[in-house]
Write a protein that holds these residues in place. Sequence first.
Motif, PDB file in Angstrom:
ATOM      1  N   CYS A  22      77.986 -38.028  33.428  1.00 26.34           N
ATOM      2  CA  CYS A  22      76.711 -38.470  33.986  1.00 26.34           C
ATOM      3  C   CYS A  22      76.331 -39.854  33.492  1.00 26.34           C
ATOM      4  O   CYS A  22      75.506 -40.519  34.091  1.00 26.34           O
ATOM      5  CB  CYS A  22      75.610 -37.465  33.660  1.00 26.34           C
ATOM      6  N   SER A  23      76.911 -40.287  32.378  1.00 26.57           N
ATOM      7  CA  SER A  23      76.608 -41.653  31.947  1.00 26.57           C
ATOM      8  C   SER A  23      77.801 -42.602  32.035  1.00 26.57           C
ATOM      9  O   SER A  23      77.610 -43.809  31.985  1.00 26.57           O
ATOM     10  CB  SER A  23      75.986 -41.673  30.551  1.00 26.57           C
ATOM     11  N   PHE A  36      75.712 -45.813  32.126  1.00 25.12           N
ATOM     12  CA  PHE A  36      74.295 -45.850  32.488  1.00 25.12           C
ATOM     13  C   PHE A  36      73.406 -45.406  31.329  1.00 25.12           C
ATOM     14  O   PHE A  36      73.678 -44.407  30.682  1.00 25.12           O
ATOM     15  CB  PHE A  36      74.039 -44.934  33.692  1.00 25.12           C
ATOM     16  N   THR A  37      72.357 -46.168  31.066  1.00 26.92           N
ATOM     17  CA  THR A  37      71.350 -45.758  30.086  1.00 26.92           C
ATOM     18  C   THR A  37      70.066 -45.435  30.836  1.00 26.92           C
ATOM     19  O   THR A  37      69.568 -46.292  31.563  1.00 26.92           O
ATOM     20  CB  THR A  37      71.060 -46.894  29.091  1.00 26.92           C
ATOM     21  N   PRO A  38      69.528 -44.203  30.668  1.00 30.35           N
ATOM     22  CA  PRO A  38      68.317 -43.847  31.395  1.00 30.35           C
ATOM     23  C   PRO A  38      67.214 -44.874  31.173  1.00 30.35           C
ATOM     24  O   PRO A  38      67.058 -45.386  30.064  1.00 30.35           O
ATOM     25  CB  PRO A  38      67.925 -42.496  30.799  1.00 30.35           C
ATOM     26  N   GLN A  39      66.445 -45.141  32.228  1.00 30.18           N
ATOM     27  CA  GLN A  39      65.322 -46.066  32.193  1.00 30.18           C
ATOM     28  C   GLN A  39      65.706 -47.506  31.914  1.00 30.18           C
ATOM     29  O   GLN A  39      64.856 -48.360  31.774  1.00 30.18           O
ATOM     30  CB  GLN A  39      64.277 -45.644  31.157  1.00 30.18           C
ATOM     31  N   GLN A  40      66.984 -47.763  31.757  1.00 28.56           N
ATOM     32  CA  GLN A  40      67.365 -49.149  31.561  1.00 28.56           C
ATOM     33  C   GLN A  40      68.214 -49.593  32.734  1.00 28.56           C
ATOM     34  O   GLN A  40      67.800 -50.417  33.527  1.00 28.56           O
ATOM     35  CB  GLN A  40      68.097 -49.333  30.245  1.00 28.56           C
ATOM     36  N   LEU A 100      68.819 -35.122  32.172  1.00 24.86           N
ATOM     37  CA  LEU A 100      69.572 -36.349  31.903  1.00 24.86           C
ATOM     38  C   LEU A 100      71.040 -36.072  31.624  1.00 24.86           C
ATOM     39  O   LEU A 100      71.843 -36.990  31.548  1.00 24.86           O
ATOM     40  CB  LEU A 100      68.966 -37.094  30.713  1.00 24.86           C
ATOM     41  N   HIS A 101      71.372 -34.798  31.424  1.00 25.31           N
ATOM     42  CA  HIS A 101      72.757 -34.434  31.128  1.00 25.31           C
ATOM     43  C   HIS A 101      73.265 -35.136  29.880  1.00 25.31           C
ATOM     44  O   HIS A 101      74.399 -35.584  29.827  1.00 25.31           O
ATOM     45  CB  HIS A 101      73.678 -34.773  32.305  1.00 25.31           C
ATOM     46  N   LEU A 102      72.389 -35.276  28.907  1.00 30.82           N
ATOM     47  CA  LEU A 102      72.766 -35.919  27.646  1.00 30.82           C
ATOM     48  C   LEU A 102      72.282 -35.016  26.521  1.00 30.82           C
ATOM     49  O   LEU A 102      71.297 -34.302  26.687  1.00 30.82           O
ATOM     50  CB  LEU A 102      72.027 -37.252  27.480  1.00 30.82           C
ATOM     51  N   GLN A 147      68.484 -43.320  22.321  1.00 29.55           N
ATOM     52  CA  GLN A 147      68.576 -44.488  23.214  1.00 29.55           C
ATOM     53  C   GLN A 147      67.230 -45.154  23.411  1.00 29.55           C
ATOM     54  O   GLN A 147      67.150 -46.351  23.663  1.00 29.55           O
ATOM     55  CB  GLN A 147      69.080 -44.041  24.599  1.00 29.55           C
ATOM     56  N   GLN A 148      66.154 -44.361  23.352  1.00 31.93           N
ATOM     57  CA  GLN A 148      64.845 -44.893  23.716  1.00 31.93           C
ATOM     58  C   GLN A 148      63.965 -45.202  22.510  1.00 31.93           C
ATOM     59  O   GLN A 148      63.013 -45.965  22.606  1.00 31.93           O
ATOM     60  CB  GLN A 148      64.095 -43.873  24.602  1.00 31.93           C
ATOM     61  N   SER A 170      58.806 -52.132  32.786  1.00 30.23           N
ATOM     62  CA  SER A 170      60.172 -51.624  32.951  1.00 30.23           C
ATOM     63  C   SER A 170      60.912 -51.583  31.625  1.00 30.23           C
ATOM     64  O   SER A 170      62.090 -51.921  31.563  1.00 30.23           O
ATOM     65  CB  SER A 170      60.976 -52.482  33.929  1.00 30.23           C
ATOM     66  N   ARG A 171      60.203 -51.210  30.556  1.00 35.32           N
ATOM     67  CA  ARG A 171      60.874 -51.106  29.261  1.00 35.32           C
ATOM     68  C   ARG A 171      61.414 -49.701  29.096  1.00 35.32           C
ATOM     69  O   ARG A 171      60.845 -48.735  29.584  1.00 35.32           O
ATOM     70  CB  ARG A 171      59.877 -51.350  28.119  1.00 35.32           C
ATOM     71  N   GLN A 172      62.517 -49.617  28.373  1.00 38.24           N
ATOM     72  CA  GLN A 172      62.956 -48.293  27.971  1.00 38.24           C
ATOM     73  C   GLN A 172      61.942 -47.765  26.989  1.00 38.24           C
ATOM     74  O   GLN A 172      61.222 -48.541  26.374  1.00 38.24           O
ATOM     75  CB  GLN A 172      64.245 -48.431  27.182  1.00 38.24           C
TER      76      GLN A 172
END
Lengths: 588, 308
Positions: free
Chosen positions: A236-237, A251-255, B84-86, B94-95, B254-256
């Motif tokens: 998925c990424s 892919f990084t979510p929201q980025q 998110l499948h993570l 990440q955030q 649009s920031r992470q």
Amino acid sequence: MPTPGTATTSTGTTGTATATATATAGTATAAAAERRRTAPRTRRFTSRPGVAVAALTALLPLAAACSSTANGAADQAAAGPPKAGGTLTLAVPYGPTCLDPHQGQADALFSRAVLDSLVWQDEKGAIHPWLAKSWKISDDQRTYTFVLRPGVTFSDGTPFDAAAVKANLDHVVAPATKSAGAAQLIENYRSATVVDDHTVEVTLAAPASSFLSGLASPGLGIESPATLTDDPKALCSKIVGTGPFTSAAGFTPQQGITYQRREGYAWAPEGAANQGPAHLDGLTVRVVPENSSRLGALTSGQADAASAIAPVNVAKLKADPGFAVQSAVAPGVPFSYNPNTEKGALSDVRLRKALRAGIDWPLIVEKLYFGVYPAAQGPLSPTTPGYSKSVADQYKYDPAASAALLDEAGWTARDAENYRTKDGKRLTLDFLYVGDYFGPHVALATQIQAAAKQLGIELRNQNLDAGSYVKRVLAGDYDLLNSSNNNFSPDGLRLIFGSAHIPTTKIDNNAARYHDAGVDAKLAEALAAGDPQKQNSLYAEVQQKVTDDAAILPLFNNAYVLGRSAKVHGVVFEQQSFPNFADAWLSQ
Amino acid sequence: MIGAVARRLGGSVLVLWGAVTVAFLALHLTSGDPVDLLTGLRASSDGLRAEIVREYGLDRPLALQYLTFLSHILQGDLGDSYVLHLPVRTAIGQQLGSTLQLLAATVVVTVVIAVPAALLGAGRRPWVRTPVSLLEGLGVAVPAFWLGTLLLGVFSFKLRWFPALGAPGIDGLVLPALALAAAPAAVIARVLRRGLEQTLDEPFVTTARTRGVGEAAVRLRHGLRHGLLPVATLVGWLTGSLIGGAVVVESVFSRQGLGTLAVTAVRNKDLPLVIGIVLVAGLVYTVVNTAVDLSYRLIDPRLRTREA
């Protein structure tokens, strides 16, 4: 996360099945000298709330009006030969549900740059060789033998061969993959056999005229078999394919995601403008949920292109010589209201027809979307292969006919608020939606409510949480729902009107709960038919029948609206009207 | 002292456990089958549903699900996000950095705005004080999303001084930190100014002035520390408002960040992810509040005991 333009009872099948494959049994198609990636038609579109989540429908953010923007070819002529180099930055409203299109709702935009498919489908529905250079179909339509293109490698060095094709098809249908859309496209797939390195034989459980179209869809992009054995979540990424771009970081979510050109790429679809490596050094896709931020990023030069330009901004952007708007009308079933044909007031066909004729749907659409979304006239969008134009005149505004139908059905009395009544009961219809998904279209629902009031019908717009919504849909406790379905095949009709798809134990696409044995039989016959002409006449009959039964109230055709700087060239739209950057380039 | 710390720690663990339990129950007790939410209201095959139920153990009794989930958390395993499948740890990791950067920048901007404004405005004549207090009122009244959009439109899209697309680095932080800092800076400036005004009326300040201490020194050395006490009590509220405001600001710019992630997770009933974010937010909250308690002693010598 956000999700999408509209929701509905169901999800867009993002795939497509199509029926107009020119490959007839026993021969490989000769390449038509068609330009490969389809030039856009001109229209526009809306955006969905910035939710990045699996939406009810794979809705395209739409935007747009008829645009004079040229299609790739005309633009190319004006700009001269393509220049290599540069990185194109694209701002999009939301990311993919999953980068792996076998699992997610084929978010073609994100996976197509990295993944090629076995075959390519042009805008007319014809199928052309791609990773498969030719194929044969057995007389019983159940065995497809593909001869693969030699010398193709995945970007991780794995050679592309028959075993890779088998691994991919098996991966799509494996239960652990939990495919959201791709598996539906090839639902008749049973097994694949490796004949030799470059020959693979695919067996179907039953004939499926939509099979090649399914293979051509971005959902069936071919991934490196080395990656398919891992935990499906990891895909998925990050995905690895044979495509014109690669993405090492994923892919990084929201980025977002950044792609690099794949050097040595030399296996574009037959007829593609660019047969070699991509012109761009790189492609950067940034997730920018806010409409105004996306537009500002584009107009200030921080992004070279932005998708889902809001309809209200399209005209201004088109008027600016530094920018252009390209759009493509999505194929499939339009954004529609779906009347409950099974129970309640709308089980009476006269009431459904009264609603269809008594509301000026195109006017409402025009007022709200500034001509960016074309009003729909029929159960399929005109860009869908097999679209039948002959039903359009039954989708006309005729308030007198509407009033006569309501009277005939017995709703003649009026109450204190001027609503029609019958046996002392008011004519009340419940429209259900989920606010998170339907957000941008609330104004539309309000306009329709006001128009219904003019007819003497009380339309109650009910914004529900997803849980309550599902309960009421499964129970059939509603009069109207909303849906749309992006599908490059008239077989989409089967998902919307086939009785097997009525939502009773689980959410499904037949929101009208339409059940007609004749239509079911025709849809099955069309799926099994090898002859495209026969298919088309069957699909035309189905479109006529569901129109006669007023089983759908279509509003507008979704469109993908891409705003871009004048220095961006060669962006074209593909099968499901997503932009494709394989031939794109930047002039300085 | 050690006893006090142990008590505080025990309390924090209880708070975190309570928060996680509430989040778990809230998501399970709201209407709707989690499977429908996991399939995103898409048409789904029975096989897909069965697979989801199996994978997430949704067919087991709620109590058992709860215990399983607690034991996983105790082992440091937050599970995988449904949507998110993570792994949740990866998703938050990440955030998190991006949000912490934004919060740190916002705190700096808040201090840089609020402290000088209070020092300048306290006990001055009306022509100085009125504009300051007008600005304070404005800062509180203007919604962060509107201010953010305005800042973007002017300084990024028009003047092109700062990047808009969630750019990494200092220049990408300026506008979001300004948008997020406006309200807290205004509130703190006002509270600090009032505190200062009260302090400046105290007899010891008069004494200092008669000793010939300059006005600046009086305000900085004598006034500020007294004025800070009421501000310290606001820090808890401030943390909450910053975390809430981050959601909006991250989206506009649009920031992470965790803010957007949290909204998404709740909207999708993404249980593992919600729990993970609740844990992180709870942790930040407890750390901040503990730090505030300790800071009282630094600010106010009267609170220092002789235990240590």
